[in-house]
Design a protein around this motif. Structure first.
Motif, PDB file in Angstrom:
ATOM      1  N   GLN A  63      34.707  39.803 -16.030  1.00 10.26           N
ATOM      2  CA  GLN A  63      34.790  38.503 -16.704  1.00 10.26           C
ATOM      3  C   GLN A  63      35.294  38.679 -18.136  1.00 10.26           C
ATOM      4  O   GLN A  63      36.176  37.945 -18.604  1.00 10.26           O
ATOM      5  CB  GLN A  63      33.410  37.836 -16.703  1.00 10.26           C
ATOM      6  CG  GLN A  63      33.380  36.428 -17.235  1.00 10.26           C
ATOM      7  CD  GLN A  63      34.033  35.443 -16.293  1.00 10.26           C
ATOM      8  OE1 GLN A  63      35.198  35.121 -16.474  1.00 10.26           O
ATOM      9  NE2 GLN A  63      33.285  34.957 -15.305  1.00 10.26           N
ATOM     10  N   VAL A  64      34.760  39.650 -18.845  1.00 11.47           N
ATOM     11  CA  VAL A  64      35.174  39.897 -20.228  1.00 11.47           C
ATOM     12  C   VAL A  64      36.632  40.347 -20.268  1.00 11.47           C
ATOM     13  O   VAL A  64      37.401  39.943 -21.156  1.00 11.47           O
ATOM     14  CB  VAL A  64      34.252  40.941 -20.886  1.00 11.47           C
ATOM     15  CG1 VAL A  64      34.777  41.342 -22.254  1.00 11.47           C
ATOM     16  CG2 VAL A  64      32.830  40.397 -20.998  1.00 11.47           C
ATOM     17  N   GLU A  65      37.034  41.169 -19.291  1.00 10.59           N
ATOM     18  CA  GLU A  65      38.424  41.623 -19.233  1.00 10.59           C
ATOM     19  C   GLU A  65      39.380  40.445 -19.047  1.00 10.59           C
ATOM     20  O   GLU A  65      40.459  40.398 -19.660  1.00 10.59           O
ATOM     21  CB  GLU A  65      38.594  42.626 -18.097  1.00 10.59           C
ATOM     22  CG  GLU A  65      39.964  43.281 -18.057  1.00 10.59           C
ATOM     23  CD  GLU A  65      40.058  44.378 -17.010  1.00 10.59           C
ATOM     24  OE1 GLU A  65      41.189  44.644 -16.551  1.00 10.59           O
ATOM     25  OE2 GLU A  65      39.007  44.956 -16.651  1.00 10.59           O
ATOM     26  N   VAL A  66      38.995  39.490 -18.220  1.00 11.36           N
ATOM     27  CA  VAL A  66      39.825  38.306 -17.992  1.00 11.36           C
ATOM     28  C   VAL A  66      39.933  37.487 -19.278  1.00 11.36           C
ATOM     29  O   VAL A  66      41.023  37.028 -19.656  1.00 11.36           O
ATOM     30  CB  VAL A  66      39.246  37.451 -16.848  1.00 11.36           C
ATOM     31  CG1 VAL A  66      39.894  36.070 -16.826  1.00 11.36           C
ATOM     32  CG2 VAL A  66      39.455  38.147 -15.517  1.00 11.36           C
ATOM     33  N   LEU A  67      38.811  37.296 -19.975  1.00 11.25           N
ATOM     34  CA  LEU A  67      38.839  36.532 -21.218  1.00 11.25           C
ATOM     35  C   LEU A  67      39.759  37.192 -22.246  1.00 11.25           C
ATOM     36  O   LEU A  67      40.514  36.512 -22.961  1.00 11.25           O
ATOM     37  CB  LEU A  67      37.423  36.395 -21.786  1.00 11.25           C
ATOM     38  CG  LEU A  67      36.425  35.607 -20.922  1.00 11.25           C
ATOM     39  CD1 LEU A  67      35.045  35.615 -21.579  1.00 11.25           C
ATOM     40  CD2 LEU A  67      36.893  34.180 -20.682  1.00 11.25           C
ATOM     41  N   GLY A  88      20.276  33.799 -22.313  1.00 11.91           N
ATOM     42  CA  GLY A  88      20.730  35.185 -22.368  1.00 11.91           C
ATOM     43  C   GLY A  88      22.241  35.297 -22.216  1.00 11.91           C
ATOM     44  O   GLY A  88      22.893  36.093 -22.909  1.00 11.91           O
ATOM     45  N   LEU A  89      22.816  34.507 -21.322  1.00 12.07           N
ATOM     46  CA  LEU A  89      24.268  34.510 -21.136  1.00 12.07           C
ATOM     47  C   LEU A  89      24.983  34.015 -22.389  1.00 12.07           C
ATOM     48  O   LEU A  89      25.980  34.598 -22.822  1.00 12.07           O
ATOM     49  CB  LEU A  89      24.646  33.643 -19.943  1.00 12.07           C
ATOM     50  CG  LEU A  89      24.430  34.242 -18.560  1.00 12.07           C
ATOM     51  CD1 LEU A  89      24.538  33.172 -17.488  1.00 12.07           C
ATOM     52  CD2 LEU A  89      25.434  35.357 -18.303  1.00 12.07           C
ATOM     53  N   VAL A  90      24.472  32.947 -22.975  1.00 15.68           N
ATOM     54  CA  VAL A  90      25.081  32.418 -24.201  1.00 15.68           C
ATOM     55  C   VAL A  90      25.042  33.479 -25.298  1.00 15.68           C
ATOM     56  O   VAL A  90      26.045  33.728 -25.988  1.00 15.68           O
ATOM     57  CB  VAL A  90      24.367  31.133 -24.657  1.00 15.68           C
ATOM     58  CG1 VAL A  90      24.857  30.713 -26.046  1.00 15.68           C
ATOM     59  CG2 VAL A  90      24.603  30.005 -23.652  1.00 15.68           C
ATOM     60  N   ALA A  91      23.888  34.126 -25.451  1.00 20.87           N
ATOM     61  CA  ALA A  91      23.752  35.159 -26.479  1.00 20.87           C
ATOM     62  C   ALA A  91      24.697  36.331 -26.217  1.00 20.87           C
ATOM     63  O   ALA A  91      25.275  36.901 -27.152  1.00 20.87           O
ATOM     64  CB  ALA A  91      22.299  35.654 -26.528  1.00 20.87           C
ATOM     65  N   PHE A  92      24.871  36.679 -24.942  1.00 24.86           N
ATOM     66  CA  PHE A  92      25.770  37.784 -24.582  1.00 24.86           C
ATOM     67  C   PHE A  92      27.197  37.476 -25.025  1.00 24.86           C
ATOM     68  O   PHE A  92      27.847  38.296 -25.689  1.00 24.86           O
ATOM     69  CB  PHE A  92      25.714  38.023 -23.073  1.00 24.86           C
ATOM     70  CG  PHE A  92      26.772  38.959 -22.562  1.00 24.86           C
ATOM     71  CD1 PHE A  92      26.657  40.327 -22.749  1.00 24.86           C
ATOM     72  CD2 PHE A  92      27.890  38.464 -21.905  1.00 24.86           C
ATOM     73  CE1 PHE A  92      27.644  41.197 -22.280  1.00 24.86           C
ATOM     74  CE2 PHE A  92      28.876  39.318 -21.443  1.00 24.86           C
ATOM     75  CZ  PHE A  92      28.748  40.689 -21.629  1.00 24.86           C
ATOM     76  N   TYR A  93      27.701  36.310 -24.664  1.00 20.92           N
ATOM     77  CA  TYR A  93      29.090  35.978 -25.014  1.00 20.92           C
ATOM     78  C   TYR A  93      29.252  35.766 -26.516  1.00 20.92           C
ATOM     79  O   TYR A  93      30.277  36.166 -27.098  1.00 20.92           O
ATOM     80  CB  TYR A  93      29.552  34.753 -24.231  1.00 20.92           C
ATOM     81  CG  TYR A  93      29.856  35.074 -22.786  1.00 20.92           C
ATOM     82  CD1 TYR A  93      30.979  35.824 -22.456  1.00 20.92           C
ATOM     83  CD2 TYR A  93      29.022  34.648 -21.761  1.00 20.92           C
ATOM     84  CE1 TYR A  93      31.260  36.150 -21.136  1.00 20.92           C
ATOM     85  CE2 TYR A  93      29.295  34.962 -20.433  1.00 20.92           C
ATOM     86  CZ  TYR A  93      30.417  35.718 -20.127  1.00 20.92           C
ATOM     87  OH  TYR A  93      30.689  36.040 -18.821  1.00 20.92           O
ATOM     88  N   GLN A  94      28.255  35.165 -27.153  1.00 25.55           N
ATOM     89  CA  GLN A  94      28.323  35.015 -28.605  1.00 25.55           C
ATOM     90  C   GLN A  94      28.324  36.372 -29.292  1.00 25.55           C
ATOM     91  O   GLN A  94      29.021  36.571 -30.290  1.00 25.55           O
ATOM     92  CB  GLN A  94      27.158  34.162 -29.091  1.00 25.55           C
ATOM     93  CG  GLN A  94      27.284  32.693 -28.734  1.00 25.55           C
ATOM     94  CD  GLN A  94      26.075  31.880 -29.159  1.00 25.55           C
ATOM     95  OE1 GLN A  94      24.972  32.417 -29.321  1.00 25.55           O
ATOM     96  NE2 GLN A  94      26.261  30.576 -29.329  1.00 25.55           N
ATOM     97  N   GLY A  95      27.563  37.311 -28.749  1.00 19.23           N
ATOM     98  CA  GLY A  95      27.520  38.654 -29.310  1.00 19.23           C
ATOM     99  C   GLY A  95      28.854  39.380 -29.224  1.00 19.23           C
ATOM    100  O   GLY A  95      29.128  40.284 -30.021  1.00 19.23           O
ATOM    101  N   LEU A  96      29.696  38.974 -28.271  1.00 16.70           N
ATOM    102  CA  LEU A  96      31.031  39.559 -28.139  1.00 16.70           C
ATOM    103  C   LEU A  96      32.067  38.809 -28.969  1.00 16.70           C
ATOM    104  O   LEU A  96      33.255  39.147 -28.941  1.00 16.70           O
ATOM    105  CB  LEU A  96      31.461  39.572 -26.673  1.00 16.70           C
ATOM    106  CG  LEU A  96      30.667  40.492 -25.741  1.00 16.70           C
ATOM    107  CD1 LEU A  96      31.136  40.316 -24.304  1.00 16.70           C
ATOM    108  CD2 LEU A  96      30.806  41.951 -26.161  1.00 16.70           C
ATOM    109  N   GLY A  97      31.617  37.770 -29.677  1.00 17.80           N
ATOM    110  CA  GLY A  97      32.520  37.040 -30.550  1.00 17.80           C
ATOM    111  C   GLY A  97      33.097  35.765 -29.966  1.00 17.80           C
ATOM    112  O   GLY A  97      33.945  35.132 -30.595  1.00 17.80           O
TER     113      GLY A  97
END
Length: 322
Positions: A63-67, A88-97
């Protein structure tokens, strides 16, 4: 394709739920898979590579690779979960910027219920998650059958939907060197540089003819392109996507009647068709549709269609398809 699994009963942030995904359990499952002489495994990446020697990935890494591939910065997020996993999902994606603009959730914990969710409910949640500034919608759950509605919802909302199952398949296919487009499962799995060039041709044709829809059908089975599949398409705003030059100004009054569904389902009232020819063989065609009204196609518009045929032929020759 070979599959293995670990028991998952409920999903939440409590200790019992989290314990279901322990590394040891995942390893045991992956080692069993490795006996099948595989080329790649999609699960816990680093540990599985150490245990099996196979290239590995996960749905989250995919998923991150696609983004990253599509340069996404702002997204919406949906899934079947309760508050804890969704936070947790929101925090994960926010943590990646990434900026998470909006979320929606089904507020369910039971994994069997996830898999049996009616498609109409999944579509409702995807709509609810959408935000005008979101560049895509991320669907987070590999046991939620959202892949079945991705194509439809992308057409409705006008933006990419990156579903966990679809991105996992996309990554797995890439890891074993399969690069042909897959139609009917959303833009990600049918993304192909050659088809993208053809879509550009259709966009030009759509604009020059001020039409409702332009479509391209091809018969290249080695590329998953069959004449019953629209391989490339451009649509005017508000026009639904479809699943010798013939010029028809009024489909209700023509010597060559069109398929009944073209008029009854898609409300097409006038069309032009141009065959794509290789020697004596027709290998596809380009369609230009007018929805809701008849019209007289001009010589200039017929000429634009001929030019589109030449552009598509040139793209296919350069790519080695013909």
């Amino acid at each position: 394709m070979h599959f293995s699994r670990v028991p998952v009963r409920t999903l939440d942030t409590d200790e019992k739920s989290v314990a279901q995904f322990g590394t040891e359990k995942m390893l045991e499952s992956a080692v069993l898979l490795a006996d099948s002489d595989l080329d790649a495994v999609v699960t816990l990446s680093e540990e599985i590579t150490k245990a099996t020697g196979l290239p590995c990935s996960t749905s989250t890494l995919a998923q991150v690779e696609v983004l990253k591939k599509y340069g996404v910065k702002r997204l919406s997020l949906t899934g079947p979960y309760v508050d804890g996993p969704m936070r947790g999902l929101v925090a994960f994606y926010q943590g990646l910027g990434y900026e998470v603009l909006k979320t929606s959730q089904m507020n369910e914990r039971n994994n069997v219920v996830f898999g049996n969710t009616p498609l109409v409910r999944i579509k409702e949640l995807i709509r609810e998650a959408d935000h005008p500034d979101a560049e895509c919608i991320v669907v987070a759950c590999t046991n939620w059958p959202a892949a079945l509605v991705v194509q439809e919802m992308e057409a409705e909302l006008g933006k990419p939907i990156y579903d966990s199952v679809c991105v996992t398949l996309w990554k797995a296919l890439g890891m074993v060197g399969v690069g042909i487009p897959l139609f009917g499962w959303g833009g990600l799995l049918q993304d192909d540089p050659i088809l993208k060039k053809m879509e550009d041709v259709l966009e030009i044709l759509l604009t020059c003819c001020a039409a409702s829809r332009t479509t391209l059908r091809l018969d290249f089975l080695q590329k998953n392109c069959h004449v019953d599949t629209v391989c490339a398409e451009a649509c005017a705003a508000g026009i639904a996507q479809l699943k010798q030059i013939l010029v028809q100004n009024d489909l209700a009054n023509t010597d060559i009647p069109p398929p009944k569904a073209l008029m009854d389902v898609y409300a097409v009232r006038a069309q032009m068709l141009a065959p794509l020819v290789r020697g004596d063989e027709i290998y596809g065609w380009i369609s230009v549709h007018q929805v809701g009204k008849t019209r007289v196609w001009t010589e200039d518009e017929i000429g634009e269609l001929r030019e589109a045929v030449e552009r598509v032929n040139g793209i296919l020759r350069t790519a080695g398809w013909i």
